[in-house]
Write a protein that holds these residues in place. Structure first.
Motif, PDB file in Angstrom:
ATOM      1  N   PHE A   7     -11.719  -0.481  -7.608  1.00  0.00           N
ATOM      2  CA  PHE A   7     -10.424  -1.237  -8.295  1.00  0.00           C
ATOM      3  C   PHE A   7      -9.500  -1.902  -7.281  1.00  0.00           C
ATOM      4  O   PHE A   7      -9.779  -1.521  -5.898  1.00  0.00           O
ATOM      5  N   THR A   8      -8.749  -2.778  -7.680  1.00  0.00           N
ATOM      6  CA  THR A   8      -7.620  -3.646  -6.886  1.00  0.00           C
ATOM      7  C   THR A   8      -6.592  -2.576  -6.685  1.00  0.00           C
ATOM      8  O   THR A   8      -5.679  -2.545  -7.600  1.00  0.00           O
ATOM      9  N   ALA A   9      -6.465  -1.814  -5.500  1.00  0.00           N
ATOM     10  CA  ALA A   9      -5.127  -1.093  -5.044  1.00  0.00           C
ATOM     11  C   ALA A   9      -4.072  -2.067  -5.180  1.00  0.00           C
ATOM     12  O   ALA A   9      -3.922  -3.139  -4.684  1.00  0.00           O
ATOM     13  N   VAL A  10      -2.826  -1.460  -5.455  1.00  0.00           N
ATOM     14  CA  VAL A  10      -1.664  -2.261  -5.611  1.00  0.00           C
ATOM     15  C   VAL A  10      -0.624  -1.815  -4.776  1.00  0.00           C
ATOM     16  O   VAL A  10      -0.470  -0.711  -4.321  1.00  0.00           O
ATOM     17  N   SER A  11       0.291  -2.596  -4.577  1.00  0.00           N
ATOM     18  CA  SER A  11       1.522  -2.399  -4.153  1.00  0.00           C
ATOM     19  C   SER A  11       2.335  -1.522  -4.890  1.00  0.00           C
ATOM     20  O   SER A  11       2.286  -1.360  -5.922  1.00  0.00           O
ATOM     21  N   SER A  12       3.720  -1.409  -4.243  1.00  0.00           N
ATOM     22  CA  SER A  12       4.694  -0.627  -5.055  1.00  0.00           C
ATOM     23  C   SER A  12       5.384  -1.687  -6.131  1.00  0.00           C
ATOM     24  O   SER A  12       6.111  -1.304  -6.931  1.00  0.00           O
ATOM     25  N   LYS A  13       4.996  -2.922  -5.905  1.00  0.00           N
ATOM     26  CA  LYS A  13       5.419  -3.994  -6.924  1.00  0.00           C
ATOM     27  C   LYS A  13       4.303  -4.148  -8.063  1.00  0.00           C
ATOM     28  O   LYS A  13       4.268  -5.085  -8.636  1.00  0.00           O
ATOM     29  N   ASN A  14       3.416  -3.240  -8.039  1.00  0.00           N
ATOM     30  CA  ASN A  14       2.149  -3.433  -9.076  1.00  0.00           C
ATOM     31  C   ASN A  14       1.307  -4.502  -8.673  1.00  0.00           C
ATOM     32  O   ASN A  14       0.828  -5.219  -9.745  1.00  0.00           O
ATOM     33  N   ILE A  15       1.132  -4.952  -7.521  1.00  0.00           N
ATOM     34  CA  ILE A  15       0.344  -6.300  -7.187  1.00  0.00           C
ATOM     35  C   ILE A  15      -0.788  -6.008  -6.196  1.00  0.00           C
ATOM     36  O   ILE A  15      -0.559  -5.191  -5.393  1.00  0.00           O
ATOM     37  N   PRO A  16      -1.876  -6.352  -6.637  1.00  0.00           N
ATOM     38  CA  PRO A  16      -3.023  -6.078  -5.711  1.00  0.00           C
ATOM     39  C   PRO A  16      -2.659  -6.490  -4.249  1.00  0.00           C
ATOM     40  O   PRO A  16      -2.113  -7.579  -4.123  1.00  0.00           O
ATOM     41  N   THR A  17      -2.961  -5.609  -3.357  1.00  0.00           N
ATOM     42  CA  THR A  17      -2.590  -5.832  -1.865  1.00  0.00           C
ATOM     43  C   THR A  17      -3.645  -6.554  -1.223  1.00  0.00           C
ATOM     44  O   THR A  17      -3.615  -7.137  -0.029  1.00  0.00           O
ATOM     45  N   GLY A  18      -5.006  -6.673  -1.951  1.00  0.00           N
ATOM     46  CA  GLY A  18      -6.278  -7.305  -1.484  1.00  0.00           C
ATOM     47  C   GLY A  18      -7.179  -6.031  -1.341  1.00  0.00           C
ATOM     48  O   GLY A  18      -8.319  -6.372  -0.999  1.00  0.00           O
ATOM     49  N   GLU A  19      -6.659  -4.761  -1.110  1.00  0.00           N
ATOM     50  CA  GLU A  19      -7.693  -3.922  -0.797  1.00  0.00           C
ATOM     51  C   GLU A  19      -8.630  -3.488  -2.181  1.00  0.00           C
ATOM     52  O   GLU A  19      -7.920  -3.348  -3.028  1.00  0.00           O
ATOM     53  N   ILE A  20      -9.839  -3.725  -1.862  1.00  0.00           N
ATOM     54  CA  ILE A  20     -10.769  -3.203  -2.900  1.00  0.00           C
ATOM     55  C   ILE A  20     -11.209  -1.519  -2.842  1.00  0.00           C
ATOM     56  O   ILE A  20     -11.667  -1.462  -1.610  1.00  0.00           O
ATOM     57  N   PRO A  79      -5.410  -9.833 -10.848  1.00  0.00           N
ATOM     58  CA  PRO A  79      -4.330 -10.469 -10.530  1.00  0.00           C
ATOM     59  C   PRO A  79      -4.000 -10.983  -9.238  1.00  0.00           C
ATOM     60  O   PRO A  79      -4.644 -10.413  -8.151  1.00  0.00           O
ATOM     61  N   ASN A  80      -3.090 -11.786  -9.316  1.00  0.00           N
ATOM     62  CA  ASN A  80      -2.695 -12.374  -7.688  1.00  0.00           C
ATOM     63  C   ASN A  80      -3.926 -13.002  -6.919  1.00  0.00           C
ATOM     64  O   ASN A  80      -3.905 -13.067  -5.832  1.00  0.00           O
ATOM     65  N   SER A  81      -4.849 -13.372  -7.672  1.00  0.00           N
ATOM     66  CA  SER A  81      -6.318 -13.596  -6.848  1.00  0.00           C
ATOM     67  C   SER A  81      -6.299 -14.721  -6.066  1.00  0.00           C
ATOM     68  O   SER A  81      -7.239 -14.888  -5.304  1.00  0.00           O
ATOM     69  N   MET A  82      -5.199 -15.619  -6.210  1.00  0.00           N
ATOM     70  CA  MET A  82      -5.454 -16.982  -5.453  1.00  0.00           C
ATOM     71  C   MET A  82      -4.895 -16.650  -4.018  1.00  0.00           C
ATOM     72  O   MET A  82      -5.210 -17.372  -3.120  1.00  0.00           O
ATOM     73  N   LYS A  83      -4.354 -15.558  -3.850  1.00  0.00           N
ATOM     74  CA  LYS A  83      -3.775 -15.259  -2.523  1.00  0.00           C
ATOM     75  C   LYS A  83      -4.905 -14.451  -1.761  1.00  0.00           C
ATOM     76  O   LYS A  83      -4.638 -14.083  -0.656  1.00  0.00           O
ATOM     77  N   ILE A 134       1.429   6.867  -9.466  1.00  0.00           N
ATOM     78  CA  ILE A 134       2.635   6.888  -9.498  1.00  0.00           C
ATOM     79  C   ILE A 134       3.280   5.311  -9.518  1.00  0.00           C
ATOM     80  O   ILE A 134       4.269   5.164 -10.111  1.00  0.00           O
ATOM     81  N   LYS A 135       2.521   4.705  -8.520  1.00  0.00           N
ATOM     82  CA  LYS A 135       3.154   2.904  -8.358  1.00  0.00           C
ATOM     83  C   LYS A 135       3.025   2.481 -10.002  1.00  0.00           C
ATOM     84  O   LYS A 135       3.807   1.580  -9.935  1.00  0.00           O
ATOM     85  N   GLY A 136       2.053   2.870 -10.589  1.00  0.00           N
ATOM     86  CA  GLY A 136       1.981   2.025 -11.930  1.00  0.00           C
ATOM     87  C   GLY A 136       2.787   2.684 -12.917  1.00  0.00           C
ATOM     88  O   GLY A 136       2.771   2.402 -14.194  1.00  0.00           O
ATOM     89  N   ASP A 137       3.237   3.929 -12.711  1.00  0.00           N
ATOM     90  CA  ASP A 137       3.572   4.532 -13.826  1.00  0.00           C
ATOM     91  C   ASP A 137       2.662   5.179 -14.769  1.00  0.00           C
ATOM     92  O   ASP A 137       3.171   4.968 -15.939  1.00  0.00           O
ATOM     93  N   GLY A 138       1.501   5.216 -14.412  1.00  0.00           N
ATOM     94  CA  GLY A 138       0.413   5.309 -14.997  1.00  0.00           C
ATOM     95  C   GLY A 138      -0.740   4.646 -14.930  1.00  0.00           C
ATOM     96  O   GLY A 138      -0.814   3.782 -13.946  1.00  0.00           O
ATOM     97  N   TYR A 139      -1.719   4.248 -15.926  1.00  0.00           N
ATOM     98  CA  TYR A 139      -2.599   3.380 -15.493  1.00  0.00           C
ATOM     99  C   TYR A 139      -2.126   1.791 -15.585  1.00  0.00           C
ATOM    100  O   TYR A 139      -1.532   1.731 -16.910  1.00  0.00           O
ATOM    101  N   ASP A 140      -2.285   1.062 -14.723  1.00  0.00           N
ATOM    102  CA  ASP A 140      -1.724  -0.254 -14.634  1.00  0.00           C
ATOM    103  C   ASP A 140      -2.381  -1.048 -13.630  1.00  0.00           C
ATOM    104  O   ASP A 140      -1.819  -1.645 -12.905  1.00  0.00           O
TER     105      ASP A 140
END
Ligand code: BGC
Length: 355
Positions: A205-218, A322-326, A246-252
């Motif tokens: 899965f694409t791991a997210v930051s505390s802003k719920n945005i993929p960091t780039g890490e798969i 999400p955010n895949s153009m980055k 915790i970051k997603g407050d659930g699955y997100d």
């Protein structure tokens, strides 16, 4: 499959909104309005043959016009988040609307979920489908290019709600379209969904930051609550202290599908034991966002007087990441001028019959 229609009211600007009811020979029904392409009802049988409306929403247009968390809507021009509400394309920076902190979510202030689409029914081989079209003009919500979008909804005799998306642009742009239906396989007003069992065919899965945005890490799902490779009740993962939950407050989160665009393979499945209802998802897109209604908060009054609360609906949004153009190693959401964006997703309903 047949389609009937009725008036659904008018927007504040006076545009007529029509509700289309798609029915198949097995009695399944989907009601879709041309405001946001929203699926307002989805009536499917349980294991005893009793029908329930299993999608969250409102009884009338007013509810949708007042604002809502994308119930049943077509989401675009870019589904999910774009960090810092900007992206670069062909050396130029495009600034987007910041509608979630400093970031951009689901197409901005007036995304495709709030557009009035041109609707027509289309005949093919004795079957009817609903076709919605919309032109998103160059610069709308900050995105480049005039984008012509066509979305068709079809209810098959095999109890599949089939959604086909097409888009073309007159200059290079980014496109990520999805549908944001919230499901509750016990019925839209039935409450907590944590007893639903979910399978997602993804090793990572694409791991997210505390802003719920993929960091780039798969990240590999192995050994984490993100491992849904076999059916698992949501409850176990939702109550875990895993840092991503915790970051997603659930699955997100977005899962990197092993099916990788092969629509003949099942990408995800949800099973609800008490009703016997099963939802299967097939898609040509590489990712799927499982969102467990973490931010639903006393949404009321909704359909039939319901007041949806946290975790009372779930979404399975098929998409580019999400955010895949980055992130150059993510599948590219760039649509070149003259090329055609295509996306097919099938939501298939089944039941385990009582003997
Ligand atoms: C997003 C959530 C968001 C929800 C409603 C989902 O697709 O991933 O973070 O809260 O949509 O806007």
């Amino acid at each position: 499959m047949s389609i009937t229609c009725r008036s659904y009211g008018f927007t504040k600007e006076g545009a007529a909104v029509i509700a289309f009811t798609l029915s198949n020979a097995n009695g399944l029904q989907a009601e879709i309005i041309n405001y946001g392409g929203i699926i307002t009802k989805l009536s499917v049988p349980d294991k005893k043959g009793d029908f329930d409306d299993i999608t969250l929403g409102f009884d009338n247009l007013d509810g949708y016009l007042k604002g809502h968390p994308y119930f049943g809507a077509i989401v675009g021009r870019y589904a999910n988040r774009i960090e810092d509400a900007q992206f670069e394309l062909n050396g130029k920076i495009y600034e987007l609307y910041k509608n979630i902190g400093d970031d951009h979510l689901h197409g901005g202030l007036k995304g495709f979920d709030k557009a009035v689409w041109i609707a027509e029914t289309v005949q093919s081989g004795g079957d009817e489908s609903l076709q919605l079209t919309y032109r998103s003009v160059d610069g709308e919500e900050g995105y480049p290019g005039n984008l012509d979008i066509k979305v068709t909804y079809f209810l098959s005799k095999d109890n599949e709600l089939i959604i086909d998306y097409f888009a073309v642009s007159d200059s290079d742009t980014v496109v990520n379209l999805t549908n944001h239906a919230y499901f509750n396989l016990c019925g839209h007003e039935a409450g907590d969904i944590s007893g639903h069992e979910v399978m997602i065919d993804a090793d990572s899965f694409t791991a997210v930051s505390s802003k719920n945005i993929p960091t780039g890490e798969i990240r590999k799902v192995e050994g984490t609550p993100m491992d849904l490779r076999v059916l698992k009740p949501l409850a176990a993962g939702l109550s875990s202290a895993y840092e991503q939950i915790i970051k997603g407050d659930g699955y997100d989160h977005n899962w990197v599908l092993n099916t990788a665009g092969d629509i003949s393979q099942k990408a995800a499945e949800v099973y609800e034991r008490t009703t016997g209802r099963i939802l299967e998802v097939y898609t040509t897109k590489p990712g799927i966002q499982l969102y467990t209604g973490n931010f639903l908060d006393e949404m009321g009054p909704c359909k039939e007087g319901a007041a949806y609360k946290k975790r009372e609906g779930f979404c399975l949004e098929t998409q580019y990441f999400p955010n895949s153009m980055k992130h150059k190693h993510f599948p590219s959401p760039i649509l070149k001028s003259g090329q055609v964006y295509t996306h097919k997703t099938i939501y298939k309903f089944k039941t385990i019959k009582v003997s």
